[in-house]
Design a protein around this motif. Structure first.
Motif, PDB file in Angstrom:
ATOM      1  N   GLU A  23      97.314  64.711  72.273  1.00  0.00           N
ATOM      2  CA  GLU A  23      96.012  64.349  71.742  1.00  0.00           C
ATOM      3  C   GLU A  23      95.339  63.349  72.687  1.00  0.00           C
ATOM      4  O   GLU A  23      96.021  62.660  73.455  1.00  0.00           O
ATOM      5  N   GLU A  59      94.179  60.413  72.727  1.00  0.00           N
ATOM      6  CA  GLU A  59      94.602  59.012  72.805  1.00  0.00           C
ATOM      7  C   GLU A  59      95.883  58.820  73.626  1.00  0.00           C
ATOM      8  O   GLU A  59      96.140  57.730  74.144  1.00  0.00           O
ATOM      9  N   TYR A  60      96.715  59.861  73.721  1.00  0.00           N
ATOM     10  CA  TYR A  60      98.009  59.721  74.379  1.00  0.00           C
ATOM     11  C   TYR A  60      98.167  60.574  75.632  1.00  0.00           C
ATOM     12  O   TYR A  60      99.124  60.380  76.378  1.00  0.00           O
ATOM     13  N   THR A  87      95.780  55.378  62.883  1.00  0.00           N
ATOM     14  CA  THR A  87      94.819  54.618  63.692  1.00  0.00           C
ATOM     15  C   THR A  87      95.256  54.697  65.148  1.00  0.00           C
ATOM     16  O   THR A  87      96.039  53.880  65.607  1.00  0.00           O
ATOM     17  N   LYS A  88      94.776  55.673  65.880  1.00  0.00           N
ATOM     18  CA  LYS A  88      95.286  55.960  67.214  1.00  0.00           C
ATOM     19  C   LYS A  88      94.509  55.300  68.350  1.00  0.00           C
ATOM     20  O   LYS A  88      94.775  55.573  69.507  1.00  0.00           O
ATOM     21  N   THR A  89      93.531  54.494  68.035  1.00  0.00           N
ATOM     22  CA  THR A  89      92.734  53.893  69.088  1.00  0.00           C
ATOM     23  C   THR A  89      93.595  53.007  69.984  1.00  0.00           C
ATOM     24  O   THR A  89      94.513  52.341  69.518  1.00  0.00           O
ATOM     25  N   PHE A  90      93.286  53.025  71.279  1.00  0.00           N
ATOM     26  CA  PHE A  90      94.011  52.189  72.232  1.00  0.00           C
ATOM     27  C   PHE A  90      92.971  51.542  73.142  1.00  0.00           C
ATOM     28  O   PHE A  90      92.511  52.130  74.097  1.00  0.00           O
ATOM     29  N   ASP A  91      92.555  50.298  72.802  1.00  0.00           N
ATOM     30  CA  ASP A  91      91.540  49.610  73.582  1.00  0.00           C
ATOM     31  C   ASP A  91      92.161  48.441  74.323  1.00  0.00           C
ATOM     32  O   ASP A  91      93.368  48.216  74.297  1.00  0.00           O
TER      33      ASP A  91
END
Length: 424
Positions: A311, A313-314, A372-376
């Motif tokens: 996906e 995000e990863y 919650t997959k966000t990575f900021d």
């Protein structure tokens, strides 16, 4: 090279910059944990996940130290004798790492929060929600899951804690015995303690080989309890072993650059590099085989594990994982001269330490922060702070253990002369 050229009464002094940096790392880690628990529900979940990641990584390096010692003794290897104090210091950290891991797992299992699951609110633990959420194995419950119910004999809290405590206790005991026998050998000489080390190493390797996959299945694979892979234990073992070799290598190089381990030369570095290179290739083989078996056996229900990591995000981290842990050591350590260079080996060790942290990150995060997959940048800083805390704690404990040895070399080991004259 003759024995009298080296100071075998040399001890490591843990002070100055090394101690300061390790304590700074611990403080940064504590600040990261406090921030995570005080900055909202979403960050609490991420903090538990990062704590599991850090403690599993910490324990893995300690385990790699015991594993390294054991197969060196069983192989009756002489080349590595001059650097055995470093993995022995790793083994001394294992007990504390095991306690930290058990405490984090306990807190993550017993602390619950409300989440939305298929349109209904569910009270689930922060860790292992896929099997430890109440009602999953109770027929008639609105949370009932037939797949998890089928795995209930293994996925229960008593079995889970029993497995962790018994296995980590055994691994710690074997590590302590190997260190104690080596210390006794320096005092008494002779073959008695070496023979004890050989026997206990053989026993450890048998137990470790059969039980480590169970440890990996329970601690990490059960985070996504619907999924199963028979290769997962060996994939974890390869990752932990390469990480341990990289930390051994980095520790050795930094200490040598600071005037210690004068008896270790480019030939020892070359053999350590061969192990790092070979097991990086083995890690890649198991990584691919895990995917290949799912495809070849036509098990579409198992592709969810790979799909999650593809996906958006990863996906970048998925390919960076391969770049750091396979492509980098393949090209940077392929030539013999590369393995004999302090600077080249130091760079590869750092790459592999970071790369396998990312590898474990990919094993843990998709199954624990799937909502919650966000990575900021804030999440990156948070991860880095907690990682620095565990790195600082490991460094502090490991170097403290190293400073307690009467000599930085096991001077009465029967193969010490072979190590001193090691040449390739």
């Amino acid at each position: 090279m003759s024995t009298h050229q080296h100071n075998f009464t040399e001890r490591f002094e843990f002070a100055g910059k090394a101690k300061t940096l390790s304590l700074v790392g611990i403080v940064l880690g504590v600040l990261g944990i406090i921030y995570g628990f005080l900055s909202g529900e979403q960050n609490i979940q991420r903090t538990f996940s990062n704590l599991l990641l850090g403690s599993y990584y910490f324990v893995g390096i300690g385990l790699a130290g015991v594993f390294f010692l054991a197969y060196q003794y069983v192989a009756q290897a002489g080349w590595s004798v001059g650097l055995l104090r470093i993995p022995q210091a790793f083994a001394r950290t294992l007990g504390i790492g095991a306690v930290i891991l058990i405490v984090i797992v306990t807190a993550g299992l017993l602390t619950k929060h409300h989440i939305m699951e298929e349109g209904k609110e569910v009270l689930a633990p922060y860790l292992y929600a896929h099997w430890a959420t109440p009602g999953l194995t109770t027929p008639g419950s609105e949370n009932y899951d037939a797949v998890i119910a089928g795995k209930a004999p293994f996925l229960t809290i008593p079995f889970f804690f029993g497995m962790l405590i018994i296995l980590l206790g055994l691994y710690t005991l074997f590590g302590r015995l190997l260190v104690n026998y080596s210390n006794n050998e320096d005092v008494l000489g002779g073959m008695l303690n070496y023979n004890k080390s050989f026997k206990i190493s053989a026993i450890f390797l048998v137990i470790f080989g059969f039980t480590f996959p169970i440890y990996a299945f329970g601690t990490i694979m059960s985070l996504e309890a619907h999924w199963f892979s028979t290769m997962f234990g060996w994939y974890n073992l390869a990752a932990i072993h390469v990480t341990g070799l990289a930390v051994i290598g980095l520790t050795l190089i930094i200490l040598k650059q600071n005037g210690y381990f004068s008896w270790v030369n480019e030939n020892h570095l070359h053999d350590l590099g061969k192990l790092m290179f070979g097991f990086s290739i083995f890690w890649t083989y198991v990584w691919f085989a895990q995917f290949f078996l799912i495809w070849y056996a036509n098990m579409p229900e198992e592709t969810v594990y790979i799909y999650q990591r593809w996906e958006p995000e990863y996906k970048f981290w998925y390919w960076l994982n391969i770049g750091l842990n396979f492509v980098a050591p393949l090209f940077l350590l392929m030539k013999n001269d590369d393995k004999r260079s302090l600077n080249r080996m130091k760079m590869v060790c750092i790459i592999l330490i970071i790369g396998h942290w990312l590898d474990f990150y990919q094993m843990i995060m998709p199954g624990t922060i799937e909502k919650t997959k966000t990575f900021d940048i804030l999440e990156f800083v948070h991860c880095a702070l907690i990682f620095s805390g565990f790195a600082g704690l490991f460094t502090y404990l490991m170097l403290t253990a190293l400073s307690k040895f009467e000599s930085l070399v096991p001077k009465k080991h029967p193969f010490i002369e072979e190590s001193l004259h090691h040449h390739i």
